[in-house]
Design a protein around this motif. Sequence first.
Motif, mmCIF file in Angstrom:
data_model
loop_
_atom_site.group_PDB
_atom_site.id
_atom_site.type_symbol
_atom_site.label_atom_id
_atom_site.label_comp_id
_atom_site.label_asym_id
_atom_site.label_seq_id
_atom_site.Cartn_x
_atom_site.Cartn_y
_atom_site.Cartn_z
ATOM 1 N N THR A 47 -23.720 14.198 22.102
ATOM 2 C CA THR A 47 -24.875 13.319 22.214
ATOM 3 C C THR A 47 -24.957 12.404 21.001
ATOM 4 O OG1 THR A 47 -26.070 15.014 23.431
ATOM 5 C CG2 THR A 47 -27.389 13.254 22.467
ATOM 6 N N TYR A 97 -25.909 19.386 22.411
ATOM 7 C CA TYR A 97 -25.995 18.136 21.654
ATOM 8 C C TYR A 97 -24.660 17.711 21.041
ATOM 9 C CZ TYR A 97 -31.071 17.804 21.996
ATOM 10 O OH TYR A 97 -32.361 17.653 22.457
ATOM 11 N N LYS A 157 -33.859 17.427 26.448
ATOM 12 C CA LYS A 157 -32.939 16.347 26.065
ATOM 13 C C LYS A 157 -32.911 15.250 27.138
ATOM 14 C CE LYS A 157 -28.131 15.943 25.899
ATOM 15 N NZ LYS A 157 -26.863 16.611 25.846
#
Length: 178
Positions: free
Chosen positions: A110, A107, A75
């Motif tokens: 994100t 995530y 990531k």
Amino acid sequence: MKPKPHLNESGLYDYAIKALARRMRTEAEMRRLMQARVEPGPHGEEVIDATVMRIKQNGYLNDAVYAETYTRLRKENEKFGLRRVRQDLRQKGVSVNLVEKTIGESYAKTDEETLARQHLERKRIRKPSNEKETARIMRRLVTAGFSTSVIYKILRQWDVSDESLSALDNIEEDQTSE
């Protein structure tokens, strides 16, 4: 070429530690790696099981730590999307529950669009000037693990023509029907 001799438990342990020193691996990857170094059959499986247990007890093999580290690095460094990281971890033999838990945590906060833009910037991909370049960018972003909704949003903000986007729709429909 002469085949390598089968290893006993202590030899297999040393082999596994050296393999882990070269790079981090999942339990499934270690089992596959060790399979070729033991005699076939139930005795070989027992040696692998004992070795894996010993490596885990010593803290050298932990799929949860592997999944967290792998996810974070992909990531932050590669700017890969959630789908790509999920697929990669599954291919490496990490359990479904562990993959979902790790990816969910990593995530959760994100923004996928921001991450996709960072990926494009990292790969030095610029605004497309024709349908062929638009399709190439779409494929690159799909491969990097981003959803089609985010990809279309980015392409629309780049003022990609509606004809190019509809051509992508046709390509996407052809691929999903196969």
